[in-house]
Design a protein around this motif. Structure first.
Motif, PDB file in Angstrom:
ATOM      1  N   ALA A 281     -40.514  25.183  -5.036  1.00 25.74           N
ATOM      2  CA  ALA A 281     -39.603  24.230  -4.384  1.00 25.74           C
ATOM      3  C   ALA A 281     -40.418  23.233  -3.573  1.00 25.74           C
ATOM      4  N   PHE A 282     -40.378  21.964  -3.958  1.00 24.33           N
ATOM      5  CA  PHE A 282     -40.945  20.872  -3.167  1.00 24.33           C
ATOM      6  C   PHE A 282     -39.833  19.840  -2.977  1.00 24.33           C
ATOM      7  N   PRO A 283     -39.805  19.178  -1.830  1.00 23.71           N
ATOM      8  CA  PRO A 283     -38.818  18.112  -1.647  1.00 23.71           C
ATOM      9  C   PRO A 283     -38.966  17.020  -2.711  1.00 23.71           C
ATOM     10  N   SER A 284     -37.951  16.171  -2.850  1.00 22.34           N
ATOM     11  CA  SER A 284     -38.001  15.054  -3.788  1.00 22.34           C
ATOM     12  C   SER A 284     -39.269  14.243  -3.566  1.00 22.34           C
ATOM     13  N   ALA A 285     -39.860  13.793  -4.654  1.00 19.99           N
ATOM     14  CA  ALA A 285     -41.067  12.951  -4.636  1.00 19.99           C
ATOM     15  C   ALA A 285     -42.291  13.674  -4.070  1.00 19.99           C
ATOM     16  N   CYS A 286     -42.297  15.008  -4.170  1.00 19.96           N
ATOM     17  CA  CYS A 286     -43.450  15.778  -3.686  1.00 19.96           C
ATOM     18  C   CYS A 286     -44.149  16.532  -4.816  1.00 19.96           C
ATOM     19  N   GLY A 287     -43.836  16.199  -6.060  1.00 17.79           N
ATOM     20  CA  GLY A 287     -44.676  16.681  -7.144  1.00 17.79           C
ATOM     21  C   GLY A 287     -44.155  17.816  -8.006  1.00 17.79           C
ATOM     22  N   LYS A 288     -42.826  18.039  -8.058  1.00 20.36           N
ATOM     23  CA  LYS A 288     -42.320  19.102  -8.938  1.00 20.36           C
ATOM     24  C   LYS A 288     -42.566  18.776 -10.401  1.00 20.36           C
ATOM     25  N   THR A 289     -42.180  17.549 -10.800  1.00 23.77           N
ATOM     26  CA  THR A 289     -42.339  17.187 -12.212  1.00 23.77           C
ATOM     27  C   THR A 289     -43.815  17.224 -12.597  1.00 23.77           C
ATOM     28  N   ASN A 290     -44.676  16.781 -11.684  1.00 20.54           N
ATOM     29  CA  ASN A 290     -46.120  16.841 -11.943  1.00 20.54           C
ATOM     30  C   ASN A 290     -46.600  18.263 -12.163  1.00 20.54           C
ATOM     31  N   LEU A 291     -46.223  19.161 -11.281  1.00 16.41           N
ATOM     32  CA  LEU A 291     -46.722  20.538 -11.390  1.00 16.41           C
ATOM     33  C   LEU A 291     -46.121  21.228 -12.616  1.00 16.41           C
ATOM     34  N   GLY A 332     -36.718  12.149 -14.530  1.00 15.60           N
ATOM     35  CA  GLY A 332     -37.861  12.097 -13.619  1.00 15.60           C
ATOM     36  C   GLY A 332     -38.158  10.696 -13.114  1.00 15.60           C
ATOM     37  N   VAL A 333     -38.916  10.644 -12.024  1.00 15.10           N
ATOM     38  CA  VAL A 333     -39.351   9.376 -11.446  1.00 15.10           C
ATOM     39  C   VAL A 333     -40.431   8.773 -12.346  1.00 15.10           C
ATOM     40  N   ALA A 334     -40.254   7.505 -12.757  1.00 19.84           N
ATOM     41  CA  ALA A 334     -41.247   6.865 -13.625  1.00 19.84           C
ATOM     42  C   ALA A 334     -42.509   6.433 -12.877  1.00 19.84           C
ATOM     43  N   SER A 400     -37.156   4.193 -10.165  1.00 20.01           N
ATOM     44  CA  SER A 400     -36.784   4.069 -11.577  1.00 20.01           C
ATOM     45  C   SER A 400     -37.036   5.408 -12.264  1.00 20.01           C
ATOM     46  N   ARG A 401     -36.243   5.680 -13.289  1.00 19.97           N
ATOM     47  CA  ARG A 401     -36.235   7.033 -13.862  1.00 19.97           C
ATOM     48  C   ARG A 401     -36.280   7.021 -15.375  1.00 19.97           C
ATOM     49  N   PHE A 402     -36.694   8.144 -15.942  1.00 20.66           N
ATOM     50  CA  PHE A 402     -36.573   8.386 -17.381  1.00 20.66           C
ATOM     51  C   PHE A 402     -35.624   9.543 -17.601  1.00 20.66           C
ATOM     52  N   GLY A 431     -44.580  21.176   0.946  1.00 20.22           N
ATOM     53  CA  GLY A 431     -44.126  19.892   1.478  1.00 20.22           C
ATOM     54  C   GLY A 431     -45.277  18.919   1.412  1.00 20.22           C
ATOM     55  N   ARG A 432     -45.114  17.800   2.056  1.00 17.98           N
ATOM     56  CA  ARG A 432     -46.133  16.757   2.044  1.00 17.98           C
ATOM     57  C   ARG A 432     -46.688  16.672   3.454  1.00 17.98           C
ATOM     58  N   ARG A 433     -47.716  17.468   3.722  1.00 13.89           N
ATOM     59  CA  ARG A 433     -48.239  17.556   5.081  1.00 13.89           C
ATOM     60  C   ARG A 433     -49.672  17.032   5.147  1.00 13.89           C
ATOM     61  N   TRP A 513     -50.597  20.022  -1.191  1.00 16.88           N
ATOM     62  CA  TRP A 513     -51.592  19.209  -1.917  1.00 16.88           C
ATOM     63  C   TRP A 513     -52.009  17.991  -1.092  1.00 16.88           C
ATOM     64  N   PHE A 514     -51.377  17.765   0.044  1.00 16.59           N
ATOM     65  CA  PHE A 514     -51.394  16.438   0.665  1.00 16.59           C
ATOM     66  C   PHE A 514     -52.170  16.354   1.982  1.00 16.59           C
ATOM     67  N   ARG A 515     -52.992  17.372   2.290  1.00 15.12           N
ATOM     68  CA  ARG A 515     -53.737  17.311   3.542  1.00 15.12           C
ATOM     69  C   ARG A 515     -54.792  16.201   3.463  1.00 15.12           C
ATOM     70  N   PRO A 525     -58.110  17.184  -4.721  1.00 14.77           N
ATOM     71  CA  PRO A 525     -57.888  16.252  -5.831  1.00 14.77           C
ATOM     72  C   PRO A 525     -56.504  16.368  -6.477  1.00 14.77           C
ATOM     73  N   GLY A 526     -55.894  17.537  -6.409  1.00 11.71           N
ATOM     74  CA  GLY A 526     -54.517  17.684  -6.886  1.00 11.71           C
ATOM     75  C   GLY A 526     -54.356  17.620  -8.397  1.00 11.71           C
ATOM     76  N   PHE A 527     -53.107  17.377  -8.812  1.00  9.53           N
ATOM     77  CA  PHE A 527     -52.710  17.247 -10.222  1.00  9.53           C
ATOM     78  C   PHE A 527     -53.279  18.412 -11.041  1.00  9.53           C
TER      79      PHE A 527
HETATM   80  P1  GTP Z   1     -37.613  14.709  -7.695  1.00  9.76           P
HETATM   81  O1  GTP Z   1     -37.626  14.613  -9.175  1.00  9.76           O
HETATM   82  O2  GTP Z   1     -37.101  13.457  -7.014  1.00  9.76           O
HETATM   83  O3  GTP Z   1     -36.955  15.929  -7.145  1.00  9.76           O
HETATM   84  O4  GTP Z   1     -39.158  14.766  -7.184  1.00  9.76           O
HETATM   85  P2  GTP Z   1     -40.408  15.590  -7.746  1.00  9.76           P
HETATM   86  O5  GTP Z   1     -40.696  16.713  -6.795  1.00  9.76           O
HETATM   87  O6  GTP Z   1     -40.312  15.915  -9.175  1.00  9.76           O
HETATM   88  O7  GTP Z   1     -41.535  14.536  -7.513  1.00  9.76           O
HETATM   89  P3  GTP Z   1     -42.560  13.907  -8.507  1.00  9.76           P
HETATM   90  O8  GTP Z   1     -43.294  14.912  -9.347  1.00  9.76           O
HETATM   91  O9  GTP Z   1     -41.911  12.783  -9.213  1.00  9.76           O
HETATM   92  O10 GTP Z   1     -43.548  13.387  -7.344  1.00  9.76           O
HETATM   93  C1  GTP Z   1     -44.369  12.383  -7.572  1.00  9.76           C
HETATM   94  C2  GTP Z   1     -45.178  12.045  -6.341  1.00  9.76           C
HETATM   95  O11 GTP Z   1     -46.004  13.130  -5.920  1.00  9.76           O
HETATM   96  C3  GTP Z   1     -46.110  10.927  -6.711  1.00  9.76           C
HETATM   97  O12 GTP Z   1     -46.313  10.102  -5.595  1.00  9.76           O
HETATM   98  C4  GTP Z   1     -47.385  11.689  -7.091  1.00  9.76           C
HETATM   99  O13 GTP Z   1     -48.503  10.881  -7.048  1.00  9.76           O
HETATM  100  C5  GTP Z   1     -47.385  12.778  -6.043  1.00  9.76           C
HETATM  101  N1  GTP Z   1     -48.149  13.965  -6.450  1.00  9.76           N
HETATM  102  C6  GTP Z   1     -47.777  14.913  -7.335  1.00  9.76           C
HETATM  103  N2  GTP Z   1     -48.721  15.870  -7.447  1.00  9.76           N
HETATM  104  C7  GTP Z   1     -49.706  15.527  -6.583  1.00  9.76           C
HETATM  105  C8  GTP Z   1     -50.948  16.119  -6.218  1.00  9.76           C
HETATM  106  O14 GTP Z   1     -51.328  17.173  -6.692  1.00  9.76           O
HETATM  107  N3  GTP Z   1     -51.699  15.461  -5.286  1.00  9.76           N
HETATM  108  C9  GTP Z   1     -51.279  14.285  -4.734  1.00  9.76           C
HETATM  109  N4  GTP Z   1     -52.069  13.711  -3.830  1.00  9.76           N
HETATM  110  N5  GTP Z   1     -50.130  13.693  -5.050  1.00  9.76           N
HETATM  111  C10 GTP Z   1     -49.354  14.309  -5.949  1.00  9.76           C
END
Ligand code: GTP
Ligand code: MN
Ligand code: MN
Length: 629
Positions: A281-291, A332-334, A400-402, A431-433, A513-515, A525-527
């Motif tokens: 669980a991460f808040p919106s825009a904190c990297g769920k789709t990425n992970l 997801g967020v584009a 913007s979204r896909f 979270g994004r700390r 991931w955000f320290r 480095p993340g991702f």
């Molecule tokens: P919702 O779909 O709105 O619920 O959000 P989400 O949690 O899926 O967020 P998403 O994956 O779209 O988050 C994207 C944001 O997180 C972008 O700004 C990415 O660059 C950032 N991000 C994701 N993973 C990492 C990471 O490992 N390191 C860093 N620094 N940024 C990351």
């Protein structure tokens, strides 16, 4: 299209109450008639989710300008939608939880007295669909008929919503069959709120993206109803997603002993071939789709996607915690999605995707900030205006979204849609700390894990290392999505945990991931490199099960941290000082943080579970003891 019936010509206008009464009786046909009598559409269409139906709706939207076909050679089967510039995101200020008792909505939700809200909605929905077609969309969240699944029926006057629901949920006549046979369903009504005829019957011109400046996203937890008015945007209009799968489902879960969470779901396979399932669980825009779509940099490991936004968790017959992704697609967020950050997503979007509010290239393809490092020389921005690099505003809207089917994801897990779900091994909160919170820490117990979830937060402003800024709290990443009192949600988590077999209960972790360093650069480095953290997490699962005997963790006041060498950092450009900063626990700023947590807990009054207050006291004690480690 299967069935085009003329709208019932009701002698008297319908009411919201009549619709609710029919839904309560479980009579889907009476409910649809009652909603039609209230909203007065030109026609009613029962959708079956078929390809023929989808094609017809897409062709219709291309004619009306709602969808722009992209070049079929560059982006086959894909379309661009441009929303009204004022209808681009969820509207939290107009999102209401209408529980009979205000206390049940809790201090973090907008509450309205159900009767008063019903009267208001009765007003706005009367005649709301005049001149439009009303579509009836029977859908399932989770595989149809599965033990963790739930059914819904959405009525909408937006073909964009019908087609998007067909991607994001399972729409079909099989669902309608179940509902007609008496299976419970969530009744969900949506209107863009822009009728094509006025009260006198005179025609109003349509626009490519109809919506209204008046918006309501109303939830009635008692009767499990959703009424959404005035927006065509995903989170407000695709009612299976946030409205049903989180707000209404969280209440169902509270009442029935399960959990509806804002979580991604992945399967990890280790070099030894062992499989693990992790929810995060991460808040919106904190990297769920990425992970969720991560390509591991760690040799020998694979990560497969099961879900990227929502997970439903239910105790299984043997005391395990099972999870499904109730959705069937990704919304997801584009921006920020590119080869360097999320190559799997880039591949996923190669075809059969609806893009909303991204930029258009002269060749008829899409672009957004972060897709490529260098933007194309000329673009049409998300509002349809010419755009060149260096323009003041971004070419794609930041939100913007896909919209794309789960099957299109190259990393989708085999059996991702198993109706029985997967057995969870670990749960992760993040979270994004910029400060304080270590890269990863393990909870000492389930209660400690619930404490971690309850205290998820992000800095409001980027603060310097070691200084706690004002914290924006997002407990369980559910702040905008919990359909009942957040503190009751924590108590429910404690109850569900207690109902699980201790040996099979998932371990709980916290990640960040955000320290940042003093210059504001990310320390980690993340991702793809986050696979290293996931590997440590599941190594800890192995150790808890006695499959490994080496020491994996050391105690700290905030939880168990990786023991020296236990987190694989070989191949990373990461010096010892940076590594130390990633895990530094500064007693002073953590003391400050506990004060803020106490203030935060106080906003929930006496509903905060004692176990969480105890956990806070223990954290203070651990921080206050000199030499504690
Ligand atoms: P919702 O779909 O709105 O619920 O959000 P989400 O949690 O899926 O967020 P998403 O994956 O779209 O988050 C994207 C944001 O997180 C972008 O700004 C990415 O660059 C950032 N991000 C994701 N993973 C990492 C990471 O490992 N390191 C860093 N620094 N940024 C990351
Ligand atoms: Mn989300
Ligand atoms: Mn996402």
């Amino acid at each position: 299209m299967p069935l085009l019936a003329d709208a019932p010509t009701a002698p008297t206008r319908g009411t919201l109450d009549a619709a609710t009464a029919a839904a309560r009786n479980g009579d889907v046909h009476a409910w649809v008639e009652a909603v039609a009598a209230l909203t007065q559409p030109r026609a009613v269409v029962w959708c079956d989710g078929s390809d023929v139906e989808r094609r017809a709706l897409v062709a219709q939207m291309v004619r009306t300008g709602t969808l722009l076909p992209l070049d079929p050679d560059l982006r086959p089967g894909s379309y661009l939608a441009r929303s009204d510039p004022a209808d681009v995101a969820r509207v939290e200020s107009r999102t209401f939880i209408c529980s009979p008792d205000q206390r049940d909505a809790g201090p973090t939700n907008n509450w309205r007295e159900p009767g008063a809200m019903r009267d208001e909605l009765d007003g706005v929905f009367t005649g709301a669909m005049r001149g439009r077609t009303m579509y009836v969309v029977p859908f399932s969240m989770g595989p149809v008929g599965g033990p963790l699944s739930q059914l819904g029926v959405q009525v909408t006057d937006s073909p964009y919503v019908v087609v998007s629901m067909g991607v994001m949920t399972r729409v079909g006549s099989d669902v309608l069959d179940l509902v007609e046979a008496g299976a419970p369903f969530v009744p969900a009504v949506h209107s863009v709120g822009m009728p094509l005829r006025d009260e006198a019957g005179d025609e109003i011109d349509d626009v490519p993206w109809p919506c209204s400046s008046t918006k309501y996203i109303a939830h009635f937890p008692e009767s499990r109803e959703i009424w959404s008015f005035g927006s065509g945007y995903g989170g407000n209009a695709l009612l299976g997603k946030k409205c049903f799968a989180l707000r209404i489902a969280s209440v169902m879960g509270r009442d029935e002993g399960w959990l509806a969470e804002h979580m991604l779901l992945v399967r990890l396979t280790s070099p030894q071939g062992r499989r693990y399932h992790v929810a995060a669980a991460f808040p919106s825009a904190c990297g769920k789709t990425n992970l969720a779509m991560l390509r591991p940099t760690l040799p020998g490991w694979t990560v497969e996607t099961i879900g990227d936004d929502i997970a439903w968790l239910r105790p299984g017959p043997d005391g395990e915690l099972r999870a499904i992704n109730p959705e069937a697609g990704f919304f997801g967020v584009a921006p920020g999605t590119g080869e360097a950050t999320n190559p799997a997503a880039v591949e996923m979007l190669a075809r059969d995707t609806i893009f909303t509010n991204v930029a258009l290239t002269p060749e008829g393809d899409v672009w957004w900030e972060g897709l490529t490092e260098t933007p194309p020389a000329h673009l049409t921005d998300w509002r349809g205006r010419p755009w060149v690099p260096g323009s003041e505003e971004p070419a794609a809207h930041p939100n913007s979204r896909f919209t794309v089917a789960a099957e299109r994801c190259p990393s989708i897990a085999a059996g991702w849609d198993d109706p029985e779900g997967v057995v969870l091994d670990a749960i992760v909160f993040g979270g994004r700390r910029a400060t304080n919170v270590p890269l990863v820490a393990q909870a000492e117990s389930w209660e400690h894990g619930v404490f971690m979830g309850a205290t998820i937060s992000s800095e409001r402003t980027a603060a310097a290392e070691g200084v706690v800024g004002e914290l924006r709290r997002d407990p369980f990443a559910m702040l905008p999505f919990c359909g009942y009192d957040m503190a009751d949600h924590w108590a429910h988590w404690l109850r569900v945990g207690a109902s699980l077999d201790r040996a099979r209960r998932p371990l709980v972790f916290q990640v960040n991931w955000f320290r940042r360093d003093d210059e504001g650069r990310f320390l980690w480095p993340g991702f793809g490199e986050n696979s290293r953290v996931l590997a440590w997490i599941v190594d800890q699962v192995d150790r808890a099960r006695g499959l490994r005997t080496d020491v994996g963790a050391v105690a700290s006041p905030v939880g168990l941290l990786p023991a020296p060498g236990a987190l694989e950092t070989r191949g990373l450009d990461l010096d010892d000082a940076t590594l130390a900063r990633l895990f530094a626990v500064d007693a002073g700023s953590w003391q400050l943080e506990t004060d803020l947590t106490e203030e935060f807990f106080a906003t929930f009054g006496d509903r905060v579970p004692q176990a969480l207050r105890d956990r806070l006291a223990r954290l203070r004690e651990a921080l206050g003891t000199p030499g504690a480690d």
